[in-house]
Design an enzyme around this catalytic site. Structure first.
Site, PDB file in Angstrom:
ATOM      1  N   LYS A   1     -44.619  -8.221  24.218  1.00  0.00           N
ATOM      2  CA  LYS A   1     -45.850  -7.465  23.752  1.00  0.00           C
ATOM      3  C   LYS A   1     -46.122  -7.919  22.337  1.00  0.00           C
ATOM      4  O   LYS A   1     -45.123  -7.974  21.292  1.00  0.00           O
ATOM      5  CB  LYS A   1     -45.574  -5.913  23.584  1.00  0.00           C
ATOM      6  CG  LYS A   1     -46.627  -5.173  22.739  1.00  0.00           C
ATOM      7  CD  LYS A   1     -46.574  -3.761  22.867  1.00  0.00           C
ATOM      8  CE  LYS A   1     -47.584  -2.839  22.020  1.00  0.00           C
ATOM      9  NZ  LYS A   1     -47.060  -1.365  21.678  1.00  0.00           N
TER      10      LYS A   1
ATOM     11  N   TYR B   1     -40.988  -6.393  21.616  1.00  0.00           N
ATOM     12  CA  TYR B   1     -42.164  -5.929  21.190  1.00  0.00           C
ATOM     13  C   TYR B   1     -42.087  -6.379  19.573  1.00  0.00           C
ATOM     14  O   TYR B   1     -40.955  -5.982  18.869  1.00  0.00           O
ATOM     15  CB  TYR B   1     -42.137  -4.395  21.234  1.00  0.00           C
ATOM     16  CG  TYR B   1     -43.122  -3.635  20.455  1.00  0.00           C
ATOM     17  CD1 TYR B   1     -44.547  -4.216  20.035  1.00  0.00           C
ATOM     18  CD2 TYR B   1     -43.105  -2.258  20.218  1.00  0.00           C
ATOM     19  CE1 TYR B   1     -45.519  -3.630  19.479  1.00  0.00           C
ATOM     20  CE2 TYR B   1     -44.332  -1.692  19.492  1.00  0.00           C
ATOM     21  CZ  TYR B   1     -45.391  -2.354  18.989  1.00  0.00           C
ATOM     22  OH  TYR B   1     -46.097  -1.623  18.245  1.00  0.00           O
TER      23      TYR B   1
END
Lengths: 299, 299, 299, 299
Positions: free
Chosen positions: B165, B136
């Protein structure tokens, strides 16, 4: 004891033992080394002290050790950098209980904070103890950016907030603090790579981990500017600038611990994910220190 | 269970009770509300979940509650965002023990991290459990900025790191991930205000707290783009855009909790120094929700 | 004549008559006013002189008038800021023909330039005349950002490029120029709002339009720092800082022309789309000048 | 003729002959090549056309040649990018006299412009002719950044300003223009590297020099998104993305002229200080074009 801090505020690293906790013996040597550097104060558990990477218990351990080791020889400042107000207040109280002389408080953001949120954060900490507070702005590490106007407002509205540390590296902000307060609020420079200019601009002091590696050279720089010996101040500044830049841009705990080891004071590795300084950088640092004739630290 | 996440990854807030800990009843309602929004997965203890502001015990409490409440109805992702590698590994292990299905891991910096430092941080977490990991990137909140090249390398070299992400809001990075992996690495958009375009660009999903306030509208947007109904997708996107921008720029915990209260689901205040939404902003949010005919949340 | 420029390089505005061309009488008054401010040199047709807004014929007119008016009383520098190398060479030659003493050369970009492109631009200009050249970096107005390393390379490899003007306002660059050249390349500060610090850092001079409004105060500031009277230098700097910031952030031609008019020397309006200073700002400037007891300019 | 521009606005480069002026024969070939790429309009003397590097006479020459060559086969847009309002008005009038169909107007700054200054600049140009105007925002090249609110205000208050071209590459601005005008103001994307997403977001067209090298691929991309064939649109976009990025980040005149030469249409070198594409980059471009099976341009 804290009305007259003018000069160098020295920042120790926090040495770790191989087992993982604070290495008390190294901690004391690091502190004694700083006390020899002619500081106006010593500030424990700041950025250089890896406070963000300590458990709560380790943080308390470090604060206690700091107060005990200095033993009144110079003012002791303790850093408070917490995401929640509750945790910040708890640390402030602890610092007060163990006899610290001042708090250096920086808000930390995950979610962007409004000025109302930051103000109440400071107000809660300020009313939790009687200790004088240095409001500390360092957007690069904390994610919070306080304007000169807001910092001056903190000092005006919260009686124990009496000092400002500016680490944004933006001269305009120092100018603004000076102008907004007619030069009455003491502000401290936290940006090593522009120390000469910040002192010229009227900073009451320079908050720095550099004395770990440069001994009293930062204190001498401060004195030379005060004395108006600009030529020698400039010469000294450019002489130590490579080290100042090196420790700022390489990260204080990593580089200062590496430099202390080079000087015969092993202070352990920084805490993972931080890694020790890579070999090529270590050689560069060794060269810089050799050029300056920086010697070993007394046992 | 986690091979096929395509669509919305929904993020709950963490409701607090007046006494300070997690409000279990509200937590379950928040979760049930998200389960009705047609998510492809639910992600607990992310940014929206105020994980940075929780004590370690509260964090474990939240993770347990999340797994229990979802009870296998959709994959459960748990967020791991820690400054030290040791703390991140401990949380990853705990999430695995209690039956979470995936980890979403973001490094957090105080001191700037090198790629070698970040890589080893991921490697330590990846080898600590068998759970698949979503790497992420969110420089704005974490202070760490990972390039597309580095993110793709993480996926290639660490077998359980399988998803990315991207919350930087930079389309170029999504393009780069797509090109570097020939479209084979599923990437998820974390920037609400450009959801339409990210899906058009090939994002496998959209990580968002918006379903708390917008129910299945985000899921519908995702479906409309997949179905090639660009005109209706665009119309829906522009319709919900004011709410998407409002929650992003006002801070997710503050705004989403305010919106949930407007919808009859009081989830407490965010944790200080964060404050509840100010009155003028609350009115604006109420208007936005009224325009969209967003109704009350079932008890 | 240009080996020893130490101190203030003063920048006149270019006064326009109501009919549109250069107002010769006002031009001479502006120049005489600067000559009274104790400059080390006067630089015509720089940013303050609206050179970007002049036709080629007007530019030549201004250059000629400048050389004639100064008449050898101080070195004359002429600014060359052109998008094409051909136009820059033509202006350089003209400046040389009419007897200017030095060129201040800034590359201008529409399309981003590589260092090879910038180098050849300077090389073409440098070989076109014998005049010494000040390489001028001001990314904010020119769109070209030259690194300290590149600027030092220009000085080393092109014999007539001998001076550097840095207007980026970044102290690190001045430090780098100093370190890279062991203090041997004279560099000049072009960022008014940090003049005190730039001089402290070793700048050989300060390029500024401020003397139009502040007379010899900039020259005094320079002298005070040289003399090591930091306390009085700092006091003077903070005194004039509001005017320095005002003229920088409001745009030099607009603000300086407004200030000259307040001092009884109407220099016309800046060229459209630039507009004269708005009323509220004009009052602010009048107050700043009144506080400093800045008086009328002799006829 | 200009009410219905939907699709590709194609931008030719301006070929120079070895003697220095415009190469008419190459100019016509470049234009014919664009006319085959299914454009909705052709825009002469924009950024790609090196208009900033032309003398006034060359600019007029280029405008005339453009109108004559297109000869009514598609709308002709002429770019107006001037520092002074007077020069911009003169060019607008000339474009109108020779029969251009639309003006694309971008303010250029040396000194930062206020909104009042920019507004009057547009108003002066708008009242000078009857031609419809596309307000063009490209802060990266022009130094002027106009907000969506201001651009929409221009369209509302100046009757002939009817289109907006956004080249900042910021999706939020396109969203804002859409929302502020309820989708009624046609806006055009000028950022090649995000063309897919801009069209998805509702752009009425895409202003691009890419057809010089990619023929009707940009037009096909536009059509595929309109038709809802997102999968094929995405595939085509990622296929041509390396070329789009290459021409943007390498500078349009330099890279497009190099690509045209590779395709058998030598268009001369860009004007110094701009240099022809360096060898290594030229090979990269040749590879990209080969991969896409881009063929030679008909004589």
């Amino acid at each position: 004891m804290t009305d007259t801090i003018r000069g160098i505020v020295a920042y120790p690293v926090t040495p770790f033992s191989d087992e993982g906790g604070i290495d008390e013996r190294a901690f004391r040597r690091v502190t004694e080394n700083l006390l020899r550097s002619k500081p106006a104060a010593v500030a424990f558990l700041g950025s250089a002290g890896e406070s963000a990477y300590l458990t709560e218990e380790e943080w308390r351990h470090g604060a206690r050790l700091g107060v005990e080791t200095v033993a009144g020889r110079t003012p002791v400042i303790v850093g408070v950098a917490e995401l929640t107000t509750a945790a910040a207040v708890a640390k402030a109280r602890y610092a007060s209980e163990i006899g610290a002389n001042m708090l250096m408080v920086i808000p930390v953001s995950y979610w962007k904070l409004t000025e109302a949120e930051i103000f109440d954060h400071y107000a809660a900490i300020a009313t939790a103890t009687d200790l004088p507070i240095m409001a500390y702005n360092n957007p690069g590490t904390s994610g919070v950016d306080m304007s000169p106007e807001f910092l001056v407002r903190l000092v005006r509205e919260l009686p124990t907030v009496r000092f400002i540390k500016e680490s944004s590296g933006d001269l305009n902000r120092m100018h603004a603090i000076y102008k907004l307060s007619n030069g009455t609020i003491p502000f401290y420079n936290g940006a090593n790579h522009m120390a000469l200019e910040a002192i010229a601009a009227g900073a009451a002091g320079w908050c720095t981990a550099a004395p770990n590696l440069l001994d009293d050279r930062p204190a001498r720089l401060f004195e030379l500017v005060q004395a108006g010996d600009i030529a020698r101040a400039r010469a000294l500044f450019y002489e130590i600038l490579p080290v100042l830049r090196f420790i700022v841009f390489g990260g204080l705990p990593t580089t200062v611990k590496a430099g202390l080891a080079l000087r015969g004071l092993p202070a352990g590795a920084p805490r993972p994910p931080l890694k020790p300084l890579v070999e090529a950088e270590l050689r560069k640092l060794a060269e810089y220190l050799a050029e300056l004739k920086v010697g070993p630290i007394p046992a």
